[in-house]
Design an enzyme around this catalytic site. Structure first.
Site, PDB file in Angstrom:
ATOM      1  N   ASN A   1       0.867  -1.181   0.000  1.00  0.00           N
ATOM      2  CA  ASN A   1       0.000   0.000   0.000  1.00  0.00           C
ATOM      3  C   ASN A   1       0.898   1.223   0.000  1.00  0.00           C
ATOM      4  O   ASN A   1       1.408   1.650   1.041  1.00  0.00           O
ATOM      5  CB  ASN A   1      -0.912  -0.016   1.231  1.00  0.00           C
ATOM      6  CG  ASN A   1      -1.888  -1.174   1.192  1.00  0.00           C
ATOM      7  OD1 ASN A   1      -2.835  -1.166   0.407  1.00  0.00           O
ATOM      8  ND2 ASN A   1      -1.627  -2.200   1.999  1.00  0.00           N
ATOM      9  N   GLU A   2       1.084   1.743  -1.207  1.00  0.00           N
ATOM     10  CA  GLU A   2       2.022   2.847  -1.390  1.00  0.00           C
ATOM     11  C   GLU A   2       1.392   4.173  -0.965  1.00  0.00           C
ATOM     12  O   GLU A   2       0.190   4.239  -0.675  1.00  0.00           O
ATOM     13  CB  GLU A   2       2.425   2.923  -2.873  1.00  0.00           C
ATOM     14  CG  GLU A   2       3.009   1.632  -3.427  1.00  0.00           C
ATOM     15  CD  GLU A   2       4.448   1.360  -2.964  1.00  0.00           C
ATOM     16  OE1 GLU A   2       4.884   1.879  -1.919  1.00  0.00           O
ATOM     17  OE2 GLU A   2       5.150   0.607  -3.656  1.00  0.00           O
ATOM     18  N   SER A   3       2.221   5.210  -0.939  1.00  0.00           N
ATOM     19  CA  SER A   3       1.732   6.544  -0.608  1.00  0.00           C
ATOM     20  C   SER A   3       0.502   6.853  -1.447  1.00  0.00           C
ATOM     21  O   SER A   3       0.502   6.611  -2.659  1.00  0.00           O
ATOM     22  CB  SER A   3       2.807   7.596  -0.913  1.00  0.00           C
ATOM     23  OG  SER A   3       3.993   7.241  -0.254  1.00  0.00           O
ATOM     24  N   SER A  32      -2.467   5.482  -0.697  1.00  0.00           N
ATOM     25  CA  SER A  32      -3.473   4.436  -0.458  1.00  0.00           C
ATOM     26  C   SER A  32      -4.473   4.919   0.587  1.00  0.00           C
ATOM     27  O   SER A  32      -4.098   5.513   1.595  1.00  0.00           O
ATOM     28  CB  SER A  32      -2.812   3.158   0.066  1.00  0.00           C
ATOM     29  OG  SER A  32      -1.954   2.617  -0.899  1.00  0.00           O
TER      30      SER A  32
END
Ligand code: F6R
Length: 285
Positions: free
Chosen positions: A173-175, A177
């Site tokens: 869950n990247e920046s 999300s």
């Protein structure tokens, strides 16, 4: 002031003394090194498994890959081989898998989990769940729904083990999300691909997408333990623990989790208020 800081920092590192006094946004424990911290987390997992077995219930573990949890898995293997810890009745759900990815590929998380844990313990492989990097693109959405439904059927994860990306990702869950994000195919950040480039023989060969459990199911876990070790994690641990809750740093969502602890080594913890200015956090004994 400098002497006082050093004195407090030393006393913290000497015995992982808890100075938090409930002033921390995220409870943290830190240890001299990764091995000590990993043993504490492995013991918590072993205790959970034994408790569940005694009650005749399944233990449902959310597991991570990467460098960080390797020592923790090694300790679980030791507990199995030397102290009779059985993984009978344990069910596992891994956070993520690159896409596309064959299970026997050197970089697959299926292979990682077998090499670092499953091949050395008595877990029933039918109880192991890892996002499938081989399914057709059009089937991914249905696969992700089923993955979540399977977790939900157990009433959620009993414990979720996490590492943290240098950009603050949890799982993949990247920046950006959302806190309610679902399990899905995600585009990997440049920083994530850059961090993984050596495993794949260069940035151009590093996957661009992966399947990841969403933030929602991580936040729904009854207990969350995040491990972070070494200088590459110092800044992001500071931001996640003491910065604002923001989707730019998905690990900061954990500030709102009711039962989370970050297990750190002293390098990863170095910028925390508890180390830098402990007297700002409450009464010093
Ligand atoms: C792995 C995962 C990632 C890693 C993170 C840290 O399953 O979900 O979030 O935990 O990228 O990786 P390492 O531990 O290699 O620094």
């Amino acid at each position: 002031i400098i002497q006082f800081t050093n004195f407090m920092a030393n006393s913290v590192f000497n015995d992982a003394y808890d100075l938090s006094f409930n002033y921390e946004k995220i409870p943290t424990e830190f240890y001299k090194n990764a091995l000590e911290a990993s043993k504490v987390v492995a013991k918590e997992i072993a205790d959970l498994i034994r408790r569940k077995q005694a009650a005749g219930k399944p233990a449902v573990l959310g597991l991570a890959t990467g460098n960080t949890p390797k020592l923790m898995y090694a300790e679980l293997i030791r507990l199995h081989k030397e102290e009779g810890l059985s993984f009978k009745g344990v069910h596992t759900f891994n956070l993520d898998e690159y896409y596309p990815m064959q299970p026997d590929d050197i970089n697959s998380y299926v292979r990682f989990m077998k090499t670092n844990l499953f091949d050395h313990i008595d877990i029933d492989m039918n109880n192991v769940n890892i996002p499938d990097g081989t399914i057709a693109k059009e089937d991914i959405a249905a696969f992700c729904q089923e993955y979540e439904a399977k977790i939900d059927a157990f009433g959620g994860l009993d414990i979720q083990v996490l590492g943290i990306g240098s950009n603050g990702h949890v799982g993949f869950n990247e920046s950006g999300s959302h806190i309610n994000s679902k399990t899905r195919l995600v585009a990997l950040d440049y920083s994530t691909r850059y961090d993984a480039r050596n495993d794949f023989g260069g940035l151009s060969k590093t996957p661009t997408v992966a399947i990841s459990l969403g933030v929602h199911h991580i936040m729904n876990a009854k207990r969350v333990v995040l491990l972070a070790f070494g200088p590459g994690k110092t800044n992001i641990i500071h931001k996640a623990c003491e910065g604002p809750v923001t989707e730019h740093v998905p690990a900061s969502f954990l500030q709102t989790h009711p039962n989370v602890t970050f297990y750190l080594d002293e390098v990863a913890a170095a910028k925390l208020m508890k180390v830098q200015t402990p007297w700002l956090m409450g009464p010093v004994e």
